[in-house]
Design an enzyme around this catalytic site. Structure first.
Site, PDB file in Angstrom:
ATOM      1  N   GLY A  76      23.692  25.969 -39.094  1.00 50.33           N
ATOM      2  CA  GLY A  76      24.373  27.486 -39.049  1.00 50.33           C
ATOM      3  C   GLY A  76      24.837  27.484 -37.355  1.00 50.33           C
ATOM      4  N   THR A  77      24.011  27.257 -36.648  1.00 51.59           N
ATOM      5  CA  THR A  77      24.208  27.349 -35.140  1.00 51.59           C
ATOM      6  C   THR A  77      25.346  26.476 -34.579  1.00 51.59           C
ATOM      7  OG1 THR A  77      21.900  27.772 -35.090  1.00 51.59           O
ATOM      8  CG2 THR A  77      23.004  27.389 -32.768  1.00 51.59           C
TER       9      THR A  77
ATOM     10  N   ASN B 150      20.386  39.021 -41.116  1.00 53.32           N
ATOM     11  CA  ASN B 150      19.053  38.262 -41.258  1.00 53.32           C
ATOM     12  C   ASN B 150      17.722  39.096 -41.293  1.00 53.32           C
ATOM     13  OD1 ASN B 150      20.194  37.744 -38.399  1.00 53.32           O
ATOM     14  ND2 ASN B 150      18.089  36.943 -38.088  1.00 53.32           N
TER      15      ASN B 150
ATOM     16  N   GLN C 282      23.117  34.146 -43.892  1.00 51.73           N
ATOM     17  CA  GLN C 282      22.091  34.705 -44.945  1.00 51.73           C
ATOM     18  C   GLN C 282      22.828  35.033 -46.203  1.00 51.73           C
ATOM     19  OE1 GLN C 282      19.172  34.843 -44.802  1.00 51.73           O
ATOM     20  NE2 GLN C 282      18.785  34.030 -42.304  1.00 51.73           N
TER      21      GLN C 282
ATOM     22  N   GLY D 281      22.363  25.001 -44.636  1.00 49.62           N
ATOM     23  CA  GLY D 281      21.563  24.482 -46.029  1.00 49.62           C
ATOM     24  C   GLY D 281      20.147  25.037 -46.075  1.00 49.62           C
ATOM     25  N   HIS D 282      19.447  24.782 -44.981  1.00 47.11           N
ATOM     26  CA  HIS D 282      17.969  25.334 -45.257  1.00 47.11           C
ATOM     27  C   HIS D 282      17.899  26.827 -45.636  1.00 47.11           C
ATOM     28  CE1 HIS D 282      16.726  27.339 -41.257  1.00 47.11           C
ATOM     29  NE2 HIS D 282      17.932  26.968 -40.948  1.00 47.11           N
TER      30      HIS D 282
ATOM     31  N   THR E 142      28.449  10.350 -37.153  1.00 48.20           N
ATOM     32  CA  THR E 142      28.030   9.555 -38.723  1.00 48.20           C
ATOM     33  C   THR E 142      27.502  10.655 -39.545  1.00 48.20           C
ATOM     34  OG1 THR E 142      27.897   7.542 -37.671  1.00 48.20           O
ATOM     35  CG2 THR E 142      26.820   7.806 -39.862  1.00 48.20           C
TER      36      THR E 142
ATOM     37  N   CYS F   7       9.061  38.017 -31.469  1.00 45.56           N
ATOM     38  CA  CYS F   7       8.745  38.013 -30.008  1.00 45.56           C
ATOM     39  C   CYS F   7       8.741  36.406 -29.637  1.00 45.56           C
ATOM     40  CB  CYS F   7       7.435  38.439 -29.564  1.00 45.56           C
ATOM     41  SG  CYS F   7       7.281  40.037 -30.231  1.00 45.56           S
TER      42      CYS F   7
END
Ligand code: PLP
Length: 388
Positions: free
Chosen positions: A71-72, A150, A178, A199-200, A236, A324
């Site tokens: 996502g980043t 999130n 999210q 994906g995760h 790839t 934190c």
């Protein structure tokens, strides 16, 4: 110890069916999908199928999907691309409650001479649309608002915000990391130009993401080199993970209704019972439109980290609102932007459910948490004083 996993906004379990789908693409069908030979072609036909499955979940067309590593990366690519294709515009609009994948990047861009406006939210975490309408001008290149937060699960009116961006000649990106898989999304009926997913967060493995880029939207790649992804993302392809993401998206579509009925009911039940059993507790973002699986609850006069540790001893995994990560005890930027008082922000806990969450797991939290909060409040002179 049995694990009760209620931290699905951090990451999710890989669905068994997703794992099965990706397995052959490590040791058996390990060809490069870009190769000319038959062996690579077999992989390519599966990644083509995966692209269609991802597109179907979004109501998009397959060639609007670019696979990335996370996502980043998708967030970074979208914002950088917009700035490159609209070089005369030097203004970026985002919100104060974005994930660091967007916020840090935008803040870093001020050093390169860009003007960045971070739109605020109200006490329930809702985007200040009036502030946004005032901020946008003909210098704005990109507006990037998350679809759902999130930490609180609060949903932003991204469709309305995208229409405003378009009317001002700006591009619109949404971090939907999210939202995808939890609420219905239909890009065919949308004005959003770019959308990030990961994906995760939806039962695929870590290390795979995607960026939706609307057909016709000018685009510049972040990663250059090979011609993969039609030269929009060199490198790839992570074929097994792409295939996994496709399967995860297909399953997310099938479970969408359950997410918004069964999962939502469990989340509501958890909230209702905890608020009834624990005094001085409130929902962060209560009253706003929220994701079906997420609740952030503030327990006044206790430290979130202490709650998490005691929950963890019982095998219950949740997350602190005051993440934190830097080692500081600053409450989260999201809760601060909402104006949540320090005494509440410090004791905020996020529970994020999934389709695997059972009633028994929810009941275990409802049973254990009130005693944990009471014990911590008793131990703290601060808590004792206020609750006298
Ligand atoms: N955006 C949001 C809203 C997120 O919650 C996350 C992850 O927590 C990300 C972006 C980053 O996604 P990834 O971990 O795939 O880089």
């Amino acid at each position: 110890m049995q694990v009760i996993y209620l931290d699905n906004n951090a990451t999710t379990k890989v669905d068994e069916a997703v794992f099965e789908e990706m397995k052959p693409y490590f040791c058996e069908l390990y060809g490069n999908p870009s190769s000319m030979h038959y062996f690579g072609g077999q992989v390519q036909s599966k990644t083509t199928e995966a692209r269609k499955r991802v597109a179907d979940l979004l109501g998009a067309s397959p060639d609007e999907i670019i696979f990335t590593a996370c996502g980043t990366e998708s967030d970074n690519t979208a914002i950088r691309s917009a700035l490159e294709v609209l070089p005369d515009r030097r203004h970026i609009i985002t919100s104060r409650v974005e994930h660091p994948a967007v916020l840090t990047q935008c803040r870093n861009l001020t050093a390169k001479g860009y003007r960045v406006t971070e739109i605020g939210v109200d006490g329930a975490g809702r985007l200040d649309m009036d502030e946004y309408k005032k901020a946008i001008d003909d210098d704005t290149a990109i507006v990037s608002f998350m679809w759902a937060n999130n930490e609180t699960g609060v949903i932003f009116p991204v469709e309305e915000a995208a229409a405003i961006a378009k009317a001002n000649g700006a591009l619109f990106h949404t971090d939907a990391v999210q939202a995808v898989g939890k609420i219905p999304i239909n890009m065919a009926a949308s004005k959003i130009d770019m959308l990030s997913l990961s994906g995760h967060k939806l039962h695929a493995p870590k290390g795979i993401g995607a960026l939706y880029v609307r057909k016709g939207t000018p685009f510049r790649p972040l990663m250059v080199g090979g011609h993969q992804e039609k030269s929009r993302r060199a490198g790839t392809e992570n074929a097994a993970a792409i295939i996994a993401l496709g399967k995860a998206c297909q399953l997310a579509g099938q479970f969408m209704e359950a997410e918004n009925t069964t999962v939502k009911a469990k989340c509501n039940h958890l909230e209702k019972e905890l608020l009834a059993a624990i005094p001085h507790a409130r929902i962060n973002g209560g009253g706003a439109d929220r994701l079906p699986n997420t609740t952030s609850i503030a327990f006044e006069f206790v430290e979130g980290e202490a709650i998490l540790l005691l929950l963890s001893e019982l095998g219950i995994c949740a997350s602190s609102g005051s993440a934190c990560t830097s080692g500081s005890l600053e409450p989260s930027h999201v809760l601060r932007a909402m104006g949540v008082p320090f005494t509440c922000a410090h004791g905020s806990i996020r529970f994020s459910l999934s389709r695997y969450t059972t009633d028994a797991e929810i009941d275990a939290v409802i049973k254990e948490l009130p005693a944990i909060i009471a014990r911590l409040r008793q131990m703290s002179p601060f808590g004792r004083e206020f609750l006298k």
